[in-house]
Design an enzyme around this catalytic site. Sequence first.
Site, PDB file in Angstrom:
ATOM      1  N   HIS A 352      42.621  30.436  38.013  1.00 38.38           N
ATOM      2  CA  HIS A 352      42.194  31.230  37.636  1.00 38.38           C
ATOM      3  C   HIS A 352      42.434  32.235  38.635  1.00 38.38           C
ATOM      4  O   HIS A 352      41.812  32.420  39.694  1.00 38.38           O
ATOM      5  CB  HIS A 352      40.808  31.204  37.268  1.00 38.38           C
ATOM      6  CG  HIS A 352      39.645  31.562  36.962  1.00 38.38           C
ATOM      7  ND1 HIS A 352      39.431  31.685  35.866  1.00 38.38           N
ATOM      8  CD2 HIS A 352      38.942  32.732  36.974  1.00 38.38           C
ATOM      9  CE1 HIS A 352      38.629  32.906  35.156  1.00 38.38           C
ATOM     10  NE2 HIS A 352      38.888  33.087  37.044  1.00 38.38           N
ATOM     11  N   ALA A 353      43.100  33.903  37.188  1.00 37.15           N
ATOM     12  CA  ALA A 353      43.022  34.623  38.218  1.00 37.15           C
ATOM     13  C   ALA A 353      41.624  35.229  40.026  1.00 37.15           C
ATOM     14  O   ALA A 353      40.565  35.402  38.696  1.00 37.15           O
ATOM     15  CB  ALA A 353      43.711  35.847  37.648  1.00 37.15           C
ATOM     16  N   HIS A 382      43.394  45.114  36.536  1.00 38.18           N
ATOM     17  CA  HIS A 382      41.916  44.508  36.657  1.00 38.18           C
ATOM     18  C   HIS A 382      41.404  44.165  37.991  1.00 38.18           C
ATOM     19  O   HIS A 382      40.695  43.790  38.777  1.00 38.18           O
ATOM     20  CB  HIS A 382      41.326  43.132  35.535  1.00 38.18           C
ATOM     21  CG  HIS A 382      40.173  43.057  36.101  1.00 38.18           C
ATOM     22  ND1 HIS A 382      39.315  43.506  35.183  1.00 38.18           N
ATOM     23  CD2 HIS A 382      39.508  41.699  36.395  1.00 38.18           C
ATOM     24  CE1 HIS A 382      38.109  42.572  35.687  1.00 38.18           C
ATOM     25  NE2 HIS A 382      38.540  42.115  36.438  1.00 38.18           N
ATOM     26  N   GLU A 383      42.745  43.019  39.236  1.00 37.79           N
ATOM     27  CA  GLU A 383      42.760  42.294  40.138  1.00 37.79           C
ATOM     28  C   GLU A 383      43.033  43.308  41.139  1.00 37.79           C
ATOM     29  O   GLU A 383      42.500  43.795  42.491  1.00 37.79           O
ATOM     30  CB  GLU A 383      43.199  40.574  39.528  1.00 37.79           C
ATOM     31  CG  GLU A 383      42.991  39.553  38.891  1.00 37.79           C
ATOM     32  CD  GLU A 383      41.840  39.356  38.762  1.00 37.79           C
ATOM     33  OE1 GLU A 383      40.933  39.415  40.025  1.00 37.79           O
ATOM     34  OE2 GLU A 383      41.195  39.253  37.960  1.00 37.79           O
ATOM     35  N   HIS A 386      39.293  45.192  41.902  1.00 33.54           N
ATOM     36  CA  HIS A 386      38.540  44.581  42.994  1.00 33.54           C
ATOM     37  C   HIS A 386      39.080  44.905  44.292  1.00 33.54           C
ATOM     38  O   HIS A 386      38.829  44.635  45.579  1.00 33.54           O
ATOM     39  CB  HIS A 386      38.937  42.628  43.019  1.00 33.54           C
ATOM     40  CG  HIS A 386      38.108  42.329  41.924  1.00 33.54           C
ATOM     41  ND1 HIS A 386      36.647  42.455  41.079  1.00 33.54           N
ATOM     42  CD2 HIS A 386      38.793  41.630  40.450  1.00 33.54           C
ATOM     43  CE1 HIS A 386      36.586  41.933  40.329  1.00 33.54           C
ATOM     44  NE2 HIS A 386      37.915  41.500  39.568  1.00 33.54           N
ATOM     45  N   GLU A 410      33.721  44.168  38.201  1.00 35.60           N
ATOM     46  CA  GLU A 410      34.355  43.737  37.398  1.00 35.60           C
ATOM     47  C   GLU A 410      34.285  45.040  36.274  1.00 35.60           C
ATOM     48  O   GLU A 410      35.466  45.095  36.169  1.00 35.60           O
ATOM     49  CB  GLU A 410      33.189  42.698  35.983  1.00 35.60           C
ATOM     50  CG  GLU A 410      33.089  41.476  37.129  1.00 35.60           C
ATOM     51  CD  GLU A 410      34.493  40.802  37.295  1.00 35.60           C
ATOM     52  OE1 GLU A 410      35.895  40.698  36.602  1.00 35.60           O
ATOM     53  OE2 GLU A 410      34.524  39.792  38.586  1.00 35.60           O
ATOM     54  N   HIS A 512      32.824  28.784  34.765  1.00 38.49           N
ATOM     55  CA  HIS A 512      32.010  29.594  35.795  1.00 38.49           C
ATOM     56  C   HIS A 512      30.728  28.738  35.387  1.00 38.49           C
ATOM     57  O   HIS A 512      29.991  29.175  36.791  1.00 38.49           O
ATOM     58  CB  HIS A 512      31.201  30.643  34.830  1.00 38.49           C
ATOM     59  CG  HIS A 512      32.703  31.876  35.064  1.00 38.49           C
ATOM     60  ND1 HIS A 512      34.095  31.859  33.922  1.00 38.49           N
ATOM     61  CD2 HIS A 512      33.173  33.200  35.583  1.00 38.49           C
ATOM     62  CE1 HIS A 512      34.981  33.184  34.463  1.00 38.49           C
ATOM     63  NE2 HIS A 512      34.203  33.413  35.907  1.00 38.49           N
ATOM     64  N   TYR A 522      29.811  40.080  33.970  1.00 36.80           N
ATOM     65  CA  TYR A 522      31.049  40.479  33.074  1.00 36.80           C
ATOM     66  C   TYR A 522      30.407  40.962  32.016  1.00 36.80           C
ATOM     67  O   TYR A 522      31.427  42.043  31.173  1.00 36.80           O
ATOM     68  CB  TYR A 522      31.732  39.099  32.500  1.00 36.80           C
ATOM     69  CG  TYR A 522      32.284  38.567  33.492  1.00 36.80           C
ATOM     70  CD1 TYR A 522      33.344  38.761  34.357  1.00 36.80           C
ATOM     71  CD2 TYR A 522      31.729  37.126  34.086  1.00 36.80           C
ATOM     72  CE1 TYR A 522      33.937  38.450  35.870  1.00 36.80           C
ATOM     73  CE2 TYR A 522      32.756  36.258  35.381  1.00 36.80           C
ATOM     74  CZ  TYR A 522      33.431  36.945  35.723  1.00 36.80           C
ATOM     75  OH  TYR A 522      34.108  36.341  36.902  1.00 36.80           O
TER      76      TYR A 522
END
Length: 630
Positions: A352-353, A382-383, A386, A410, A512, A522
């Site tokens: 999971h990324a 997206h990552e 963060h 997020e 999750h 999210y």
Amino acid sequence: MAYAGLKEVFVVLVLIGVRSTVLALAASDLSELEASELMARNFLNELEDDILEINYNTTLQSWNYETNITDDTLDMRNDAVDDQGRFLKEVARELRLYDYNNFKDADLKRRIKKLTDLGYAALDETKFSELVDAISRMQENYATAKVCQYKNESNCNYGLEPELTETLAKSRDPEELKHYWVQWHEVSGKPVRKDFDEYVALNREAAQLNNFTSGAEYWLDAYEDDTFEAQVDAAIEQIRPLYEQIHAYVRYKLRKHYGNDIVSEKGPIPIHLLGNMWGQTWDNIADITTPFPNKKLLDVTEEMVRQGYTPLKMFQMGDEFFQSLNMTKLPSTFWEKSILEKPNDGRELVCHASAWDFYKKDDVRIKQCTRVNMEDFFTVHHELGHIQYYLQYQHLPSVYREGANPGFHEAVGDVLSLSVSTPKHLEKIGLLKDYVEDEESKLNQFYQAGLAKLVFLPFAYTLDKYRWEIFRGDVKPEHYNCKFWEMRTKYSGVEPPVERSESDFDAAAKYHVSADVEYLRYFVSYIVQFQFHRAACEKAGQYVKGDPEKTVNNCDIYQSAEAGNALKAMLAMGSSKPWPDAMEVLTGQRKMSADALIEYFQPLYDWLVKENKALGAHVGWEEKPKCKSA
């Protein structure tokens, strides 16, 4: 355990040192409250480096476990979590002796409030370990679950990533899809039911020790607004008309493709046909449902492969995007320590990324089993969002090194993805060729975005609304599974491919739930990211309200330092202020609102209303959950 012992000795020594100033303070002109405030400030300042160190160790051991799942790394991770819990509990106990609610320094009060929130560490040592163990068992079961290949029982080594994920996305054989859906839920959900019961009981006890009535109130407290649950409920109703239209259109298209026996005219959509194990996004079925199939769908995967893209190059492109906004270049340690593609050395890891902050200067990493395709290209951005957040607030005290609320982290990455996914951006970076963007192509693009963004909202809403009801005791264990499907049907209009019962436990087939990760973040991110995007587009000169040439859905902030600087100003605040303050810095707004999202999808909504009426597609669905209580 010697590490924790040293920490406890250090805390005692700090306290002795701080208290030795009491007599001197008392003899000075400071009031008792002022003296107490000074003591508390000194205490926090003395402990800051130590808090960073123990956070680093816990994060490192978690990283080691998730990148190499073994009994040894699990034990070391759990020991580190135990050490951190004991240390922070001792700090919190001391801070609770101060009458900090009456302190004049608002920042000091905020820091103390965050540090006195013990979370699970409020439990006694035995129960804390039991809770950590229960979550670890659920997480490990999820990470290592395997199923048998369809029509080949001799190969039972199919994991979620990449085998099941790719099959659910690409296969159009309903029996094959049903097989993998049922098998995955059998191995990832059902085995952890006992652990989940233990987890719920201890979660409730920990919440009460932190002065909350349940874990639901504890999770919601992170949003610092007593009306936030009502705001969330209002948002889901606000987007419902748009969701019902896209649901009706997709069901009509799937019915045409699979036939009336598999997809009903007015019922929920069978979840296994939606291109994703949980029906949380539907963009993988755009090829068989798209409004104008003769128009080329936006997908640059083949071009990425043709140009020799690698996971490393995808991250280098993402880094360049942020630099073009005058944001921070990725440090060398990122490239040295991250895992950007699945190792081929046979180890088990959580694919999971995820993005990681190690609480040391510039030590930020990503763990992602990256594949060379368009979807993962967007995930990379997206990552990296963060990571950019971590880098912007790393100068703050440890308690503020987090998003303004859980949804902000997020949202930030997705703000970049909204630009990166536009045809104008993909063309600019040389990935889109021979793509004619006429009105029909634009509708296809809006539609594909709707399948990725809009349909996600009811799913995200349900996952936590469901757990809130469990935490509050409103849903009893004997109704866990049927209540889950009742809510999935009510809000998303989906159903399982086969009859379910209370012997199943399908919610835990989502990472999750098994890993105890709050999901409202999210939902919030998918709402506020459009607010952020609209504001950034305005700063970049790409959006003017009412101007058909400068719309929120055709904006690329790439190479705009003005937009980047505005984003940086918000990110640099971390959680040092309540989230409305941070949002206001970028957007000028202080409330979460779906208005920007609805504005973004307005062309799609207008088209769907007309098209569904012309097709005679039924809007809405009959609520008949396929689950039998025991």
